[in-house]
Design an enzyme around this catalytic site. Structure first.
Site, PDB file in Angstrom:
ATOM      1  N   GLU A 251       0.883  -1.172   0.000  1.00  0.00           N
ATOM      2  CA  GLU A 251       0.000   0.000   0.000  1.00  0.00           C
ATOM      3  C   GLU A 251       0.916   1.217   0.000  1.00  0.00           C
ATOM      4  O   GLU A 251       1.579   1.504   0.998  1.00  0.00           O
ATOM      5  CB  GLU A 251      -0.912  -0.030   1.231  1.00  0.00           C
ATOM      6  CG  GLU A 251      -2.161   0.806   1.051  1.00  0.00           C
ATOM      7  CD  GLU A 251      -1.936   2.266   1.372  1.00  0.00           C
ATOM      8  OE1 GLU A 251      -1.783   3.052   0.404  1.00  0.00           O
ATOM      9  OE2 GLU A 251      -1.885   2.619   2.546  1.00  0.00           O
ATOM     10  N   CYS A 285      -1.281   9.233   2.988  1.00  0.00           N
ATOM     11  CA  CYS A 285      -1.243   8.755   1.604  1.00  0.00           C
ATOM     12  C   CYS A 285      -2.487   9.175   0.834  1.00  0.00           C
ATOM     13  O   CYS A 285      -2.455   9.309  -0.389  1.00  0.00           O
ATOM     14  CB  CYS A 285      -1.060   7.241   1.557  1.00  0.00           C
ATOM     15  SG  CYS A 285      -2.387   6.306   2.370  1.00  0.00           S
TER      16      CYS A 285
END
Length: 484
Positions: A251, A285
């Site tokens: 991720e 993120c």
């Protein structure tokens, strides 16, 4: 004794209990530079010892009844609730979180544990059709030893979201947090599960440098790697895991777009944009890194967003009521400022911010941006909101997808138009009439393109897929007849 009494963990590793380490790393408060304590640092030798012990302990843990494993996860959730205030204080001081973000992160941890408590009793396979006179089954088995490598920005939840489901499904875990947030990203998790009754040897805390990171990937006992962090590091881990024939769930980064459609409420849209860009100083993120606004609204939107940015106080969240706390360290602070400065030199207009304030960076808005400027092309990981206009839906879709990342997109305005746009773009997540930052324990989380390998964390289906292996089993009533 409190949960995080440093007499328990100071200068130590958690590996079959709390053990003295060969070296220690200071726990530094980014807002002030003050030292809050020390954490033990692992060596490659520590990793290999822990991996061997984890493989041994995992077999017994996997054989533990589903209800017993579920009870540990439920108790962990209760402990996060009981110790929420103490954990929040550490998130504020060690990670530079504002109080609201710290509270949100702890509540996510509670939800994660309760959600994962259902995994041990979730269906673990399926009955298959077969042409033979037998039963044919596909069952899910624990992968074995899982390495979890977690970042500094949401240190608690971005480690726990892999640790909790991996444990619930019968795996052992090697946890390597970022050394800058090894308390909230590691010690907290180890102490919670220790108090929740997790057997010794099942969870190992191994903070360390890149060599330690390489060791938790390459240890022969490790079968699955769960990494959250930057795309360059993720590529290196993926390459190494591929060579070793291990599964790597990656991720990675994002440069997420918020699209403001014609007719949208500008005040509400700018509020959403400010939250998406400035929450936790843009160190997420999922941060809104690109504001794509219809040409009929772009001037007004920029002005309103800039006014909001100028009104947001920055400072030390442990001592002041602020909206933005410190950037994690000086190196990252200077990188953010360098990207803004370079973009302004290339022709962008500084509508708000663009200033270093102690250990903080003021909420920044850039207008007159072009798509080749670094503030637009790069994942800034700071509180910077570049704004650009568009004229047609086709142009908006092209601008959204003209990016190496594909993690999260927000679309604000008419739902029908937003749905048409959502169908044209590449993104792991699309949020209509919401900004780009969102997470829930039962939702599959992940990205496409340079934002990850398409793996997902969250929800039973994604977690079972991530942390188990499929085994085919056939059963006949009698020994089969063969021609040999």
């Amino acid at each position: 004794m409190t949960l995080l009494d440093s007499a328990v963990w100071g200068g130590k590793l958690h590996s079959d209990g709390w053990q003295d380490s060969a070296s220690a790393h200071p726990v530094v408060e980014p807002a002030t530079g003050a030292q809050l304590g020390t954490v033990g640092l692992a060596t490659e030798k520590d990793v290999h010892r822990a991996a061997a012990r984890a493989a041994e302990a995992q077999r017994a843990w996997a054989a533990t009844s589903p209800q017993a494993r579920a009870a540990v996860l439920r108790r962990a959730g209760e402990l996060f609730t009981e110790h929420a205030a103490e954990i929040e204080d550490w998130l504020v001081r060690e990670a530079g979180s504002v109080r609201a973000k710290a509270g949100f992160e702890v509540q996510l941890a509670v939800g994660e544990c309760f959600e994962c408590a259902s995994l041990p009793t979730h269906p673990q396979g399926e009955v298959l059709t077969t042409e033979e006179a037998r039963w044919s089954l596909a069952r899910r088995r624990p992968a074995g030893v899982v390495s979890v490598i977690a970042p500094f920005n949401f240190p608690l939840i971005l480690g726990l979201r892999s640790v909790a489901p991996a444990l619930a499904l019968g795996n052992a875990v090697l946890l390597k947090p970022d050394p800058r947030t090894a308390v909230t990203g590691g010690v907290v998790i180890a102490r919670i599960f220790e108090e929740a009754g997790l057997p010794a040897g099942v969870l190992h805390l191994l903070p360390g440098d890149g060599a330690v990171g390489q060791a938790v990937v390459e240890a022969p006992e490790v079968r699955v790697i769960s990494f959250t962090g930057s795309t360059p590091v993720g590529r290196a881990i993926g390459e190494r895991a591929g060579r070793l024939l291990k599964r790597a769930h990656l991720e990675l980064g994002g440069n997420n777009a918020l699209v403001v459609l014609p007719g949208a409420d500008v005040q509400k849209a700018a509020s959403a944009g400010a939250f998406g860009s400035y929450l936790h100083q843009g160190q997420i993120c999922m941060t809104t890194g690109r504001h794509i606004v219809h040409e009929s609204l772009v001037a007004e939107y920029t002005a309103v967003l800039a006014a909001k940015a100028r009104a947001l106080p920055v400072g030390d969240p442990a001592r002041e009521d602020v909206a933005l706390g410190p950037i994690i360290d000086r190196r990252q602070l200077e990188r953010v400022h360098g990207i803004v400065t370079e973009s302004v030199a290339a022709g962008a207009t500084l509508a708000a911010g663009g200033e270093i304030s102690g250990a903080c960076y003021r909420a920044t808005v850039l207008s007159d941006v072009t798509t080749d400027m670094p503030a637009w092309r790069e994942e800034v990981f700071g509180p910077v909101a570049p704004v650009i206009g568009f004229s047609t839906l086709e142009e908006a879709a092209r601008i959204v997808d003209d990016c190496e990342f594909g993690l999260s997109v927000g679309i604000l305005g008419d739902v029908g138009t937003a749905m048409k746009l959502a169908d044209r773009i590449e993104s792991g997540k699309v949020h209509i009439n919401e900004q780009t930052v969102a997470d829930e324990p039962n939702a599959p989380f992940g990205g496409v393109k340079a934002s990850g390998t398409g793996s997902r964390f969250g929800g039973a289906a994604a977690n079972v897929e991530a942390f188990t292996e499929t085994q085919w089993v056939t059963v006949r009533p009698d020994i089969a007849d063969y021609p040999f």
